[in-house]
Design a protein around this motif. Sequence first.
Motif, mmCIF file in Angstrom:
data_model
loop_
_atom_site.group_PDB
_atom_site.id
_atom_site.type_symbol
_atom_site.label_atom_id
_atom_site.label_comp_id
_atom_site.label_asym_id
_atom_site.label_seq_id
_atom_site.Cartn_x
_atom_site.Cartn_y
_atom_site.Cartn_z
ATOM 1 N N TYR A 19 35.850 35.757 27.006
ATOM 2 C CA TYR A 19 36.689 36.315 28.076
ATOM 3 C C TYR A 19 37.282 35.200 28.929
ATOM 4 C CZ TYR A 19 34.239 40.490 26.603
ATOM 5 O OH TYR A 19 33.720 41.521 25.850
ATOM 6 N N LEU A 20 36.513 34.157 29.132
ATOM 7 C CA LEU A 20 37.026 32.998 29.875
ATOM 8 C C LEU A 20 38.111 32.289 29.076
ATOM 9 C CD1 LEU A 20 37.024 30.926 32.131
ATOM 10 C CD2 LEU A 20 34.957 29.912 31.138
ATOM 11 N N VAL A 21 37.894 32.127 27.788
ATOM 12 C CA VAL A 21 38.901 31.506 26.936
ATOM 13 C C VAL A 21 40.195 32.310 26.940
ATOM 14 C CG1 VAL A 21 39.498 30.875 24.563
ATOM 15 C CG2 VAL A 21 37.237 30.298 25.487
ATOM 16 N N ASP A 22 40.089 33.632 26.839
ATOM 17 C CA ASP A 22 41.274 34.497 26.894
ATOM 18 C C ASP A 22 42.023 34.314 28.210
ATOM 19 O OD1 ASP A 22 40.786 35.506 24.383
ATOM 20 O OD2 ASP A 22 39.951 37.405 25.085
ATOM 21 N N ALA A 23 41.264 34.229 29.305
ATOM 22 C CA ALA A 23 41.877 34.065 30.615
ATOM 23 C C ALA A 23 42.617 32.728 30.700
ATOM 24 C CB ALA A 23 40.835 34.166 31.709
ATOM 25 N N LEU A 24 42.008 31.670 30.169
ATOM 26 C CA LEU A 24 42.670 30.360 30.171
ATOM 27 C C LEU A 24 43.917 30.364 29.300
ATOM 28 C CD1 LEU A 24 39.507 28.092 29.990
ATOM 29 C CD2 LEU A 24 41.224 28.036 31.813
ATOM 30 N N ALA A 34 29.549 36.217 35.905
ATOM 31 C CA ALA A 34 30.751 36.988 36.235
ATOM 32 C C ALA A 34 32.001 36.125 36.146
ATOM 33 C CB ALA A 34 30.633 37.578 37.634
ATOM 34 N N LEU A 35 33.081 36.752 35.732
ATOM 35 C CA LEU A 35 34.397 36.123 35.641
ATOM 36 C C LEU A 35 35.357 36.869 36.551
ATOM 37 C CD1 LEU A 35 36.540 34.258 34.129
ATOM 38 C CD2 LEU A 35 36.802 36.182 32.547
ATOM 39 N N ALA A 36 36.132 36.133 37.358
ATOM 40 C CA ALA A 36 37.178 36.732 38.183
ATOM 41 C C ALA A 36 38.459 35.941 37.984
ATOM 42 C CB ALA A 36 36.785 36.735 39.654
ATOM 43 N N VAL A 37 39.523 36.638 37.632
ATOM 44 C CA VAL A 37 40.819 36.004 37.376
ATOM 45 C C VAL A 37 41.810 36.481 38.429
ATOM 46 C CG1 VAL A 37 42.653 35.605 35.702
ATOM 47 C CG2 VAL A 37 40.305 35.980 34.905
ATOM 48 N N PRO A 38 42.344 35.575 39.243
ATOM 49 C CA PRO A 38 43.254 35.983 40.311
ATOM 50 C C PRO A 38 44.696 36.112 39.831
ATOM 51 C CG PRO A 38 42.882 33.647 40.445
ATOM 52 C CD PRO A 38 42.044 34.133 39.287
ATOM 53 N N SER A 39 45.452 36.926 40.547
ATOM 54 C CA SER A 39 46.888 37.002 40.315
ATOM 55 C C SER A 39 47.561 35.846 41.053
ATOM 56 C CB SER A 39 47.429 38.334 40.840
ATOM 57 O OG SER A 39 47.211 38.421 42.241
ATOM 58 N N THR A 40 48.861 35.711 40.876
ATOM 59 C CA THR A 40 49.590 34.725 41.665
ATOM 60 C C THR A 40 49.607 35.172 43.119
ATOM 61 O OG1 THR A 40 51.668 35.869 41.136
ATOM 62 C CG2 THR A 40 51.046 34.010 39.743
ATOM 63 N N ALA A 41 49.725 34.227 44.030
ATOM 64 C CA ALA A 41 49.649 34.540 45.451
ATOM 65 C C ALA A 41 50.835 35.385 45.897
ATOM 66 C CB ALA A 41 49.603 33.252 46.249
ATOM 67 N N ASP A 42 50.563 36.311 46.829
ATOM 68 C CA ASP A 42 51.646 37.105 47.409
ATOM 69 C C ASP A 42 52.293 36.315 48.549
ATOM 70 O OD1 ASP A 42 49.982 37.292 49.635
ATOM 71 O OD2 ASP A 42 49.324 39.332 49.172
ATOM 72 N N ALA A 43 53.187 36.960 49.306
ATOM 73 C CA ALA A 43 53.929 36.272 50.355
ATOM 74 C C ALA A 43 53.026 35.694 51.437
ATOM 75 C CB ALA A 43 54.943 37.229 50.985
#
Length: 226
Positions: free
Chosen positions: A217-222, A139-148
Amino acid sequence: MSGAATGVPEGARVVLATHNAGKVRELRQLLEGAVPGLDASVAVVDAGAVGAPDIVEDGVTFAENALKKARAVAAHTGLIAVADDSGLAVDVLHGAPGIFSARWAGRHGDDRANLELLLAQLADVPDAHRGAEFVCAAALAVPSTADARGTHAIHVEHVEHGRLRGTLLRAPVGDGGFGYDPILRPDGREESTAQLSAADKNAISHRGHAFRALLPYLVDALDARP
């Protein structure tokens, strides 16, 4: 130390949610050359390097467990996370031990007890019906930037599966590998999985197939992240 979260080593970009050095080495080898300029020996770290919490694997499928681990580590670190869950599925047991492979005999990680119990349960099963396969979900999980509040939402998820079909032997053969490797003879081979070299095993293994399928998919994420 600096990075996406406190305790993340400088230069780290991908966390593999495991403490298994062999799995980390395998992912690094897959990434070498796949992303121009990426030093995989620095960019890929394990769960211990980032202080990731232990995850209770209470999903009912390999994919659920792998995703749960990837999501938790990505949210904890703010880095791209990869996780896998795998086990042995025996035809005459309707897919068991499956997600319970590591604790089939009752205690998690007791390879010898798990193997001996399974062999005893299959003692009367004829060779023609001893088909089985190793199964892996990556599994691959890509996080967003942190919120406040410093929380990282997960905005990309992907799962791939890999399988290695074979026949269960009646006694362990070979000293390599781990888990059920000594009792599975892959289709088209004369040796058990435990007798294969590391290179041969990686080339045909369920985990190798799953990681290679996940790689684009990992390469795309990077590529999408600075």
